[in-house]
Design an enzyme around this catalytic site. Structure first.
Site, PDB file in Angstrom:
ATOM      1  N   LYS A  53     -46.905 -33.857 -14.788  1.00 46.86           N
ATOM      2  CA  LYS A  53     -46.912 -34.623 -13.536  1.00 46.86           C
ATOM      3  C   LYS A  53     -45.693 -34.262 -12.692  1.00 46.86           C
ATOM      4  CE  LYS A  53     -49.774 -38.144 -15.555  1.00 46.86           C
ATOM      5  NZ  LYS A  53     -49.891 -39.328 -16.398  1.00 46.86           N
ATOM      6  N   GLN A  97     -46.605 -44.558 -17.902  1.00 45.89           N
ATOM      7  CA  GLN A  97     -47.314 -43.589 -18.744  1.00 45.89           C
ATOM      8  C   GLN A  97     -47.818 -44.287 -20.016  1.00 45.89           C
ATOM      9  OE1 GLN A  97     -47.997 -40.207 -18.067  1.00 45.89           O
ATOM     10  NE2 GLN A  97     -49.276 -40.434 -19.881  1.00 45.89           N
ATOM     11  N   ASP A 120     -52.052 -45.488 -10.416  1.00 49.95           N
ATOM     12  CA  ASP A 120     -53.004 -45.293 -11.505  1.00 49.95           C
ATOM     13  C   ASP A 120     -54.238 -46.177 -11.300  1.00 49.95           C
ATOM     14  OD1 ASP A 120     -53.056 -43.516 -13.539  1.00 49.95           O
ATOM     15  OD2 ASP A 120     -51.858 -44.673 -14.951  1.00 49.95           O
TER      16      ASP A 120
END
Ligand code: NAD
Length: 298
Positions: A53, A97, A120
Site C-alpha cells: 500500500k 490493517q 476501507d
C-alpha cells in the site's frame, strides 16, 4: 480461449490516471492526498500488505503515514490515535490493517473512524449507506472486482451471480453492490447446502471462502465468469519454496470458463488501487475539486 481478467494491468492503467489527477489538482489543494495506515502487531502477511500500500501511494503521489504499533499497546491508545487522525487536516484516509490481535475490540476501532475518512468502507455508516444504495465510501475488494468486470464490459444486470463467502470484508458488501447493480445475487457460506449445484447455475461465480482450491471445474457451467478472491501461500513440492494460490483450482477451471482472474495478479492489485481511489475521493471532497474521478475508472 478464455479471457484473463488482468487486475495488475488494469490497476497500473488506473494508477497512471490517478497520478495525473493528483498532479493537476495538487495546485488547488496545496497538498497531496494523505493516507494513514495503522498496523498492530507482527502479522507477516499484514506487513507485506502495508508495504504494498505504501509503495502504491508513492507511485501515484499520495503521502502515506504508517503507524506500526506493538501488540502490547492499549485499546485506548489506538482509539486516541484514530481520534487524532480524524481531526488531522493532512489525512484524508484512515485504514486499520486487518487482522489485528484478538485482544482489541476491532469493531469499536472501525466505528471510531470518521466515515468520510473510512477508506476501507467498513464503518457502519458506510455499510448502512451501501444497504440503502446511497453514495458512500465502498469497500475496496468488492469495488475492485466490479471495476474489473466493467473493464471487460461484463454485464452484471440480470445475471445470476453466486458469491461464496459472507464476510463483512468481502462477501456481504460485494453481494450488496452487485444487487444494487441489478444482478440476481445468491450469497452462500459454509453452511450452504448443495453449494456445488448452486454454483453451477451462476453466470458469474465469485469465490471468497478463504479455502485453497475449494472450487474445481465441477462447480462451474460452461462459459461462466469466475472471480477468485482467495489468496494463500502454500509450500510447493520443492520444500524450501512457497507458491501463491487462490480458492479456485484454476488449471482445472480455465478451459471451461469465459473469463477468470489469475492469482496473483487478479483481485489483489485492484483492491490496492481502490484504496488509492477512495483516498483521493476523500481529498477531492475536502477541497471541492472537480469531480471527474469516476471518469478515471472503467
Ligand atoms: P473470512 O474467513 O472472513 O470469510 C470466509 C467466508 O467464506 C465465510 O463467510 C464462510 O462462511 C465462507 N466459507 C468458508 N468455507 C466455506 C466453504 N467450504 N463453503 C462455502 N463457504 C465457505 O474471509 P474473507 O476475509 O472474506 O477472505 C476470503 C479470502 O479472500 C481469503 O483467502 C482472503 O485472504 C482473501 N482476500 C483477498 C483480498 C484481495 O485483495 N485479494 C482481500 C480480502 C480477502
Amino acid at each position: 480461449m478464455s479471457l484473463k481478467l488482468d487486475g495488475k494491468k488494469l490497476s497500473l492503467e488506473i494508477e497512471e490516471r490517478l497520478k495525473n489527477y493528483i498532479s493537476i489538482h495538487k495546485k488547488i489543494a496545496k497538498r497531496a492526498p494523505g493516507l494513514a495506515v495503522i498496523r498492530i502487531g507482527e502479522d507477516q502477511a499484514s506487513g507485506v500488505y502495508v508495504n504494498n500500500k505504501e509503495k502504491a501511494c508513492s507511485r501515484v503521489g499520495i503521502k502515506s503515514f504508517i503507524f506500526h504499533l506493538k501488540d502490547n499497546v492499549e485499546q485506548k491508545e489506538v482509539e486516541k490515535l484514530i481520534n487524532n487522525l480524524n481531526f488531522d487536516r493532512d489525512i484524508d484516509g484512515i485504514l486499520l490493517q486487518l487482522p489485528i490481535p484478538k485482544k482489541f475490540d476491532e469493531e469499536r476501532l472501525i466505528s471510531l473512524i470518521n466515515p468520510s475518512k473510512d477508506v476501507d468502507g467498513l464503518n457502519e455508516i458506510n455499510m448502512g449507506k451501501l444497504v440503502k444504495n446511497e453514495p458512500a465510501m465502498r469497500s475496496c475488494t468488492p469495488a475492485g472486482i466490479i471495476n474489473l468486470l466493467r473493464s471487460q464490459n461484463i454485464t452484471i444486470e440480470g445475471k445470476k451471480i453466486v458469491v461464496i463467502g459472507r464476510s463483512l470484508l468481502v462477501g456481504k458488501p460485494l453481494s450488496l453492490m452487485l444487487l444494487n447493480l441489478n444482478g440476481t445475487v445468491t450469497m452462500t457460506h459454509s453452511k450452504t447446502i448443495n453449494l456445488n449445484k448452486l454454483c453451477k447455475e451462476a453466470d458469474i461465480l465469485i469465490v471468497a471462502a478463504g479455502k485453497p482450491n475449494l472450487v474445481d471445474s465441477s462447480f462451474v457451467k460452461e462459459g461462466t465468469v469466475i472471480i477468485d478472491v482467495g489468496i494463500h501461500r502454500l509450500k510447493s513440492s520443492d520444500k524450501d519454496k512457497t507458491r501463491l494460490c487462490g480458492d479456485v483450482l484454476l488449471e482445472d477451471v480455465i478451459p471451461k470458463v469465459f473469463a477468470y482472474t489469475p492469482v496473483p495478479g487478479g483481485v489483489g492489485p485492484m483492491t490496492v488501487t481502490m484504496l488509492l481511489v477512495n483516498t483521493i475521493f476523500s481529498w477531492q471532497k475536502q477541497f471541492g475539486l472537480s469531480s471527474s474521478l469516476n471518469d478515471l475508472l472503467p
